[in-house]
Design a protein around this motif. Structure first.
Motif, short mmCIF file in Angstrom:
data_model
loop_
_atom_site.label_atom_id
_atom_site.label_comp_id
_atom_site.label_asym_id
_atom_site.label_seq_id
_atom_site.Cartn_x
_atom_site.Cartn_y
_atom_site.Cartn_z
N HIS A 334 0.62 -1.33 -0.02
CA HIS A 334 -0.09 0.09 -0.09
C HIS A 334 0.56 1.10 0.12
CE1 HIS A 334 -4.29 -2.09 -0.14
NE2 HIS A 334 -3.15 -2.99 1.21
N ASP A 335 2.28 1.54 0.78
CA ASP A 335 2.98 2.02 1.12
C ASP A 335 3.81 2.57 -0.69
OD1 ASP A 335 1.91 2.91 3.45
OD2 ASP A 335 4.46 1.09 4.07
N ASN A 336 3.85 2.26 -1.19
CA ASN A 336 4.58 2.86 -2.68
C ASN A 336 3.17 2.00 -4.30
OD1 ASN A 336 7.05 3.26 -1.30
ND2 ASN A 336 7.34 1.39 -1.34
N TYR A 337 2.29 1.65 -3.40
CA TYR A 337 1.75 0.78 -4.57
C TYR A 337 0.10 1.29 -5.30
CZ TYR A 337 6.21 -1.02 -6.06
OH TYR A 337 7.66 -1.49 -5.90
N THR A 338 -0.41 1.87 -3.62
CA THR A 338 -1.97 1.99 -3.25
C THR A 338 -2.06 3.46 -4.25
OG1 THR A 338 -2.14 0.51 -2.34
CG2 THR A 338 -3.75 1.78 -2.63
N LEU A 339 -2.32 4.62 -5.19
CA LEU A 339 -3.15 5.22 -5.28
C LEU A 339 -3.46 6.12 -3.83
CD1 LEU A 339 -3.94 5.88 -8.99
CD2 LEU A 339 -2.25 6.76 -7.50
N PRO A 340 -3.09 7.15 -3.63
CA PRO A 340 -4.04 7.69 -2.84
C PRO A 340 -5.43 8.27 -2.73
CG PRO A 340 -2.03 9.33 -3.34
CD PRO A 340 -1.76 8.29 -3.87
N SER A 341 -6.23 8.35 -4.10
CA SER A 341 -7.36 8.50 -4.23
C SER A 341 -8.07 7.02 -4.12
CB SER A 341 -7.89 8.08 -5.99
OG SER A 341 -7.15 7.49 -6.60
N LEU A 342 -7.47 6.41 -4.29
CA LEU A 342 -7.51 3.93 -4.29
C LEU A 342 -7.95 3.92 -2.45
CD1 LEU A 342 -8.84 1.53 -4.74
CD2 LEU A 342 -5.88 0.95 -5.91
N TRP A 343 -6.74 4.54 -2.09
CA TRP A 343 -6.69 4.50 -0.28
C TRP A 343 -7.85 5.19 0.62
CZ3 TRP A 343 -4.39 1.34 2.53
CH2 TRP A 343 -4.71 2.06 4.15
#
Length: 526
Positions: A334-343
């Motif tokens: 999540h830290d490096n590969y989940t977009l802020p909007s997706l989080w």
């Protein structure tokens, strides 16, 4: 996909899609195809039920496999005279010590959505970085025309993307809700004329479902169904299978077909389907209401589905957070590969689909663990009796990020009782069969398309090495390193550096973080 289940059943299905994510750029990231490509000395893990074999040389001409040659024995020098000869203008990949599998097929791959804020390039590169060379888009939430355009560009290899099979939501684009069998048949015919590969159903009145499914099959199209609770009491998975449904998504409709002391799920008396905390909380208690494993009713349902050549696409991974929410939130990628909007979309919300963590706790997780035990027992035995089970992710919801969630699905098939070779078969050949594409896809055999995955460690020993981030390993000199991560994804004879694709995604996330000043925080943190 829209943000709530109500929008799924109204705005998407009966109206034109009003918002779409950005399409993939016209950029070719891979190399090839070549007049000839030879992958040298690799160990082949095929999907036919065969054990691994190597070293083999695999010969591709343009985008088709033309030879799979056994060139020696493990640990013995290979006689060059035994090997296929490289033609002028050809390309070689030295793959000694590496492993090769057929390209993976994600049978439940939504291409993002505006609510998730996920551009197509982000989704496609995450899929390709995880060896996914084909996806079935179950619903075309960005609009059928949009998906068909991306499908065409992918087929022409003008964008970096898996092959796409485009299914429409039943009723999508209709001028009014479908209320008669005649309207259902007309819509199905129009859907075929528009170029769709199939239909994704959620359920409807029995006469409408029956008419639509039978006409869809008559036309040669495939189908999938999420048997939503709004219609499942009158039309469950057995009804769909008898009418010609190709595959059941998730598991809704299956426990209901095995009720032997009731006809309707034991809903709490203040249940509201539009409240997803109700919906998912009580869904986790549904398998306990069905007939017990290996009972007469349980066996009867299973055996009839197998006799109908019916496909289960369980998507185990998409509900994994229900068993351990904290684990799902803390997944290292999540830290490096989940977009802020997706989080943001994943966070607890009364509106976002799949973000039902309004008061989730121990009792819910215990119920869902038992739910999984019973569900996995059925799926594993279905496979054991000769039934077809495929691998689908439904990523982009419930803390499952594209690509990573698909590998988690493979792990969970293993948890259900599948041998790793059975997992590979579900992820490749069985999926190709369900798509009606087994002549071209699903295994590494002469005449098939050159869709393949190469990794430098044995994935059968540990499926976690297939994650883009690989897995932790301690060397003989006590150094902690990362092992695995797919090295090459090959689609249509074009070789993609999977780690570079993943690095591209990481850069996208970094740019978005810098633009918005966003920093990942856990829900409720200040």
């Amino acid at each position: 996909m829209r943000s709530t289940i109500l929008l799924i059943f109204s705005a998407i299905i009966f109206n034109a899609v009003t918002a779409q994510i950005a399409k993939a750029p016209l950029v070719k990231d891979g190399e090839g195809p070549w007049p000839q490509l030879i992958i040298r000395g690799v160990t082949l893990i095929n999907s036919t039920g065969a054990p691994p074999i190597g070293p083999v040389d695999i010969v591709v001409e343009n985008n088709r496999i033309v030879n799979v040659a056994n060139v020696g024995a493990p640990g013995v020098s290979i006689d060059p005279k035994r090997r296929p000869q490289l033609k002028e203008g050809g390309k070689e990949i030295q793959a000694e010590g590496m492993y090769l599998l057929p390209g993976f097929i994600d049978m439940h791959g939504h291409i993002g959505g505006t609510e998730q804020g996920t551009p197509a390039e982000y989704v496609f590169k995450l899929w390709m970085a995880h060896g996914i060379t084909t996806i079935r888009e179950p619903g075309s939430g960005n609009g059928l025309e949009w998906v068909l355009d991306e499908k065409k560009l992918s087929a022409e290899n003008k964008i970096t993307a898996p092959r796409i099979y485009a299914y429409s939501f039943f009723g999508q684009g209709a001028k009014q809700p479908i209320s008669t069998p005649e309207q259902a048949i007309t819509w199905v015919r129009e859907n075929q004329k528009k170029g769709a590969d199939g239909v994704k159903f959620f359920g409807a009145a029995p006469q409408i479902m029956d008419a639509a499914l039978r006409e869809n099959k008559r036309l040669g199209l495939r189908s999938a169904c999420h048997h939503a609770q709004m219609d499942v009491a009158r039309w469950n998975v057995l009804n769909s299978a008898r009418a010609g449904l190709t595959s059941m998504e998730h598991w809704y409709g299956l426990p209901e077909a095995m009720f032997d002391d009731k006809t309707i799920q034991n809903y709490s008396l203040n249940y509201n389907y539009a409240n997803e905390a109700d919906r998912f909380g009580e869904a986790g208690r549904l398998w306990k209401q069905a007939a017990p494993p290996f009972s007469d009713k349980w066996n009867k349902v299973m055996n009839e589905l197998i006799a109908l050549d019916f496909t289960l696409d369980p998507t185990f991974n998409i509900y994994d957070a229900t068993r351990d929410l904290q684990r799902a939130r803390r997944l290292e990628w999540h830290d490096n590969y989940t977009l802020p909007s997706l989080w943001k979309f994943y966070e607890p919300s009364r509106e976002s689909h799949g973000s039902f963590w309004l008061h989730w706790g121990t009792e819910d997780e215990i119920a869902w663990k038992e739910n999984y035990r019973l569900w996995m027992t059925f799926v594993n035995e279905y496979k054991n009796r000769g039934g077809r089970v495929t691998a689908g992710s439904d990523d982009g919801f419930i803390y499952e990020t594209y690509g990573f969630g698909y590998i988690r699905e493979l792990e969970m098939l293993r948890e259900a009782g599948f041998h790793p070779l059975e997992v590979v078969r579900s992820a490749t050949l069985y999926a190709a069969q369900a798509l009606g594409a087994e002549k071209d896809l699903g295994s590494v055999e002469v005449g098939k398309l050159a869709d393949m995955v190469i990794i430098d460690v044995n994935p059968l020993e540990n499926l976690q090495v297939l994650y883009g981030t690989g897995t932790i390993k301690v060397t003989a000199d006590n150094k902690v390193v990362r092992a695995g991560g797919i090295k090459y994804t090959i689609k249509d004879g074009i070789v993609y550096d999977a780690k570079k694709l993943l690095a591209d995604v990481k850069k996208m996330v970094e740019v978005e973080k810098a633009k918005t000043g966003w920093k990942l925080k856990q829900p409720g943190e200040e």
